[in-house]
Every structure is written in C-alpha cells, then in structure tokens.
Design a protein around this motif. Structure first.
Motif, PDB file in Angstrom:
ATOM      1  N   LYS A  63       0.828  -1.212   0.000  1.00  0.00           N
ATOM      2  CA  LYS A  63       0.000   0.000   0.000  1.00  0.00           C
ATOM      3  C   LYS A  63       0.863   1.263   0.000  1.00  0.00           C
ATOM      4  O   LYS A  63       0.572   2.238  -0.703  1.00  0.00           O
ATOM      5  CB  LYS A  63      -0.918   0.000   1.226  1.00  0.00           C
ATOM      6  CG  LYS A  63      -2.044  -1.019   1.159  1.00  0.00           C
ATOM      7  CD  LYS A  63      -2.827  -1.039   2.461  1.00  0.00           C
ATOM      8  CE  LYS A  63      -3.900  -2.116   2.438  1.00  0.00           C
ATOM      9  NZ  LYS A  63      -4.609  -2.216   3.738  1.00  0.00           N
ATOM     10  N   ALA A  64       1.933   1.227   0.800  1.00  0.00           N
ATOM     11  CA  ALA A  64       2.819   2.394   0.888  1.00  0.00           C
ATOM     12  C   ALA A  64       3.522   2.647  -0.437  1.00  0.00           C
ATOM     13  O   ALA A  64       3.644   3.797  -0.890  1.00  0.00           O
ATOM     14  CB  ALA A  64       3.843   2.192   2.003  1.00  0.00           C
ATOM     15  N   LEU A  65       3.976   1.594  -1.083  1.00  0.00           N
ATOM     16  CA  LEU A  65       4.667   1.728  -2.378  1.00  0.00           C
ATOM     17  C   LEU A  65       3.702   2.226  -3.454  1.00  0.00           C
ATOM     18  O   LEU A  65       4.076   3.024  -4.320  1.00  0.00           O
ATOM     19  CB  LEU A  65       5.284   0.394  -2.788  1.00  0.00           C
ATOM     20  CG  LEU A  65       6.623   0.046  -2.136  1.00  0.00           C
ATOM     21  CD1 LEU A  65       6.976  -1.420  -2.379  1.00  0.00           C
ATOM     22  CD2 LEU A  65       7.743   0.950  -2.655  1.00  0.00           C
ATOM     23  N   THR A  66       2.482   1.757  -3.395  1.00  0.00           N
ATOM     24  CA  THR A  66       1.475   2.209  -4.366  1.00  0.00           C
ATOM     25  C   THR A  66       1.201   3.698  -4.178  1.00  0.00           C
ATOM     26  O   THR A  66       1.158   4.464  -5.147  1.00  0.00           O
ATOM     27  CB  THR A  66       0.171   1.404  -4.203  1.00  0.00           C
ATOM     28  OG1 THR A  66       0.448   0.011  -4.416  1.00  0.00           O
ATOM     29  CG2 THR A  66      -0.876   1.868  -5.214  1.00  0.00           C
ATOM     30  N   GLU A  67       1.032   4.095  -2.907  1.00  0.00           N
ATOM     31  CA  GLU A  67       0.785   5.506  -2.602  1.00  0.00           C
ATOM     32  C   GLU A  67       1.976   6.377  -3.003  1.00  0.00           C
ATOM     33  O   GLU A  67       1.808   7.504  -3.465  1.00  0.00           O
ATOM     34  CB  GLU A  67       0.498   5.671  -1.104  1.00  0.00           C
ATOM     35  CG  GLU A  67       0.086   7.083  -0.697  1.00  0.00           C
ATOM     36  CD  GLU A  67      -0.257   7.159   0.780  1.00  0.00           C
ATOM     37  OE1 GLU A  67      -0.661   6.126   1.358  1.00  0.00           O
ATOM     38  OE2 GLU A  67      -0.129   8.255   1.350  1.00  0.00           O
ATOM     39  N   ALA A  68       3.184   5.826  -2.837  1.00  0.00           N
ATOM     40  CA  ALA A  68       4.404   6.576  -3.167  1.00  0.00           C
ATOM     41  C   ALA A  68       4.793   6.425  -4.632  1.00  0.00           C
ATOM     42  O   ALA A  68       5.850   6.908  -5.047  1.00  0.00           O
ATOM     43  CB  ALA A  68       5.554   6.104  -2.284  1.00  0.00           C
ATOM     44  N   GLU A  69       3.943   5.723  -5.401  1.00  0.00           N
ATOM     45  CA  GLU A  69       4.196   5.503  -6.829  1.00  0.00           C
ATOM     46  C   GLU A  69       5.574   4.871  -7.075  1.00  0.00           C
ATOM     47  O   GLU A  69       6.304   5.243  -7.990  1.00  0.00           O
ATOM     48  CB  GLU A  69       4.069   6.804  -7.615  1.00  0.00           C
ATOM     49  CG  GLU A  69       2.666   7.395  -7.549  1.00  0.00           C
ATOM     50  CD  GLU A  69       2.481   8.620  -8.432  1.00  0.00           C
ATOM     51  OE1 GLU A  69       1.335   8.947  -8.753  1.00  0.00           O
ATOM     52  OE2 GLU A  69       3.513   9.242  -8.807  1.00  0.00           O
TER      53      GLU A  69
END
Length: 283
Positions: free
Chosen positions: A25-31
């Motif tokens: 989720k964090a990587l997705t949010e941080a693109e």
C-alpha cells in the motif's frame, strides 16, 4: 507509475520490518518511490513485525475440523497464538484462526511447516500470519498442528470459559464400531492428557529412562536387591497407566480402562492427538 515488483516489496519489508500488505500500500501511494514509501510507513506508525518477535505468544486458540476422505475421515487441529487472551477471544482472531485451518485442510498439510507453506489469500499462510501481527498489534504465530485419520474421527474442543475460544482440542480416530464410544474417549484425552496410544508406542529411550529412575529410586529407598526388579516393573506399569491412553482408568468409571470401553463395543482406536494452547515448543 513505476511497477510494484516483488523485489521492491521485499526490499522495503527488509528495511522497515512492516508487513507485506502495508508495504504494498505504501509503495502504491508513493508511486514506487522507496524512500517515500518508508516515510509513509513511519508516518502511519506501522510497527515492524520484527519488533514483536521477542515477545512471547503463548495465548491463542485452536481451530479444528473433521473432513471426509476416501478412506473415512480426517481430523485437523491448528493452534494460532497471540500474546494476550484479550486478542485471542476477539471474533476477528477466531476468524483468522479458522482461515488458517481452512488453508491447511485445502492443502492437505501433514505438519506445521506444510501449513506455513500452504497457499492463502496473502500468498502463503506464513505471510498471512506475518500480516496478522500488524492487524492485531501483537506477536502472532502458528503453534501446534495435529492430524489424525480413520473410519471415524471425533473432536472435543474444550473452553476455559464461555467467552473464550477453545484452549484444548482432543481428537481420536477409531474404526466404525469404536465410533460408539469415541466422544467419551475424546473427553478422556482432553482431561487426562495421555501421550501414547499403546505401551508399544512409547519410545524405547523413554522406557529405559523410566526403568532407570525406578531402579535408582528403589535402591535409594533401601529396598532388598532381590525384589527391586519386581518393584521396577510395578512402577513401569504405573507409568503406562498414567500416560498410555488405552491403559488409563476411564474417568467416569475407574473400574474400567479406556481399552475396556472399546472392547464393550467391539471397536478400536487407531490414533489420537491433544493440542493445548501454550503447550507447544518454547519460542
């Protein structure tokens, strides 16, 4: 947007100790920006699962189930541990334990390692357990696993109190005739904690150790040397009556043994297992 690869997820997990889904989720949010993903994890206060590893998880519950097989029935019991009974009794934790059991049954697992490797919604059961630590805020682990099979399998799940989930699960596999007394025997297993089915199942090194202890105890008591062998055999028989299921006195009628119960119905037991929360290997 950069692809969120498994290698990227692994890198951030190793650096932060956060669970797989939180990292994703964090990587997705941080693109895909690793540094930013780490900031997001820190900002959300996601505690590293690794920091919980030093905390003991000795509470929990046991999920169990009987399933039909080509040869009869198979009983499964899976212990899932938490740190506190407060978490263990929550509906979500019980539901999680049931999901681990379902994955174990679907995979036909034969031991705890195979349960951990079994596919689950989060990849494997091992990964699901790691994710559960973040969800419940406690160290969560897979505990004991048991599996028995026979023409009939009986399960008795014991609760310490009405509001708590099962803390002891006893399973016994019997032939068709033995099913008539299987419930009573499952209660016996739960209460009396037998370790082996027959005296022939007791490992030779255990018998030798008990024999040695009985001999030394008799000598220390000053028993005449010529009667010590007889005393030792008597003490060994007492050990068998305490620890061997078929030789135990039946709790509801001490004039009978568990083996007598099976003889009365012309049946037999082929296997049994007992799982108690917190009684597995120490962490």
């Amino acid at each position: 947007m950069a692809a969120i690869s498994l290698a990227l997820i692994k890198q951030v997990r190793e650096d932060t100790g956060a669970g797989m889904m939180d990292v994703k989720k964090a990587l997705t949010e941080a693109e895909g920006d690793v540094a930013r993903a780490k900031e997001i994890i820190r900002a959300k206060g996601i505690q590293a699962a690794g920091k919980r590893e030093g905390r003991k998880a000795q509470e929990g519950t046991i999920a169990s189930k009987v399933v039909e097989s080509g040869e009869g029935q198979v009983g499964y019991a899976v212990e899932v541990n938490s740190e506190t009974d407060f978490v263990a009794k929550t509906p979500k934790f019980v539901e999680f334990a049931d999901s681990v059991l379902a994955d174990a049954v679907k995979a036909g697992a034969d031991n705890a390692d195979e349960v951990l490797a079994a596919p689950s919604a989060e990849g494997t059961v091992k990964e699901s357990v790691e994710e559960a630590a973040a969800l419940f805020g406690e160290h969560v682990k897979l505990g004991q696993f048991a599996k028995v099979a026979g023409e009939h399998v009986e399960i008795y799940a014991h609760k310490k109190s009405a509001e708590m989930p099962p803390s002891i699960v006893a399973m016994v596999a019997t032939d068709e005739a033995g099913a008539a007394v299987a419930h009573e025997v499952a209660l016996q297993i739960s209460a009396m904690g037998a370790k082996w089915l027959t005296r022939e199942d007791v490992p030779a090194d255990v018998v030798e150790s008990e024999r040695r202890v009985a001999t030394e105890k008799s000598q220390a008591e000053g028993k005449p040397e010529k009667i010590i062998p007889r005393i030792v055999e008597g003490r060994l028989n007492a050990f068998y009556k305490e620890n061997v299921l078929l030789e135990q006195q039946f709790v509801k009628d001490p004039s009978k043994t568990v083996n007598d119960l099976f003889k009365q119905v012309g049946g037999k037991a082929v296997a049994f297992a007992r799982v108690e929360v917190g009684k597995g290997e120490e962490e």
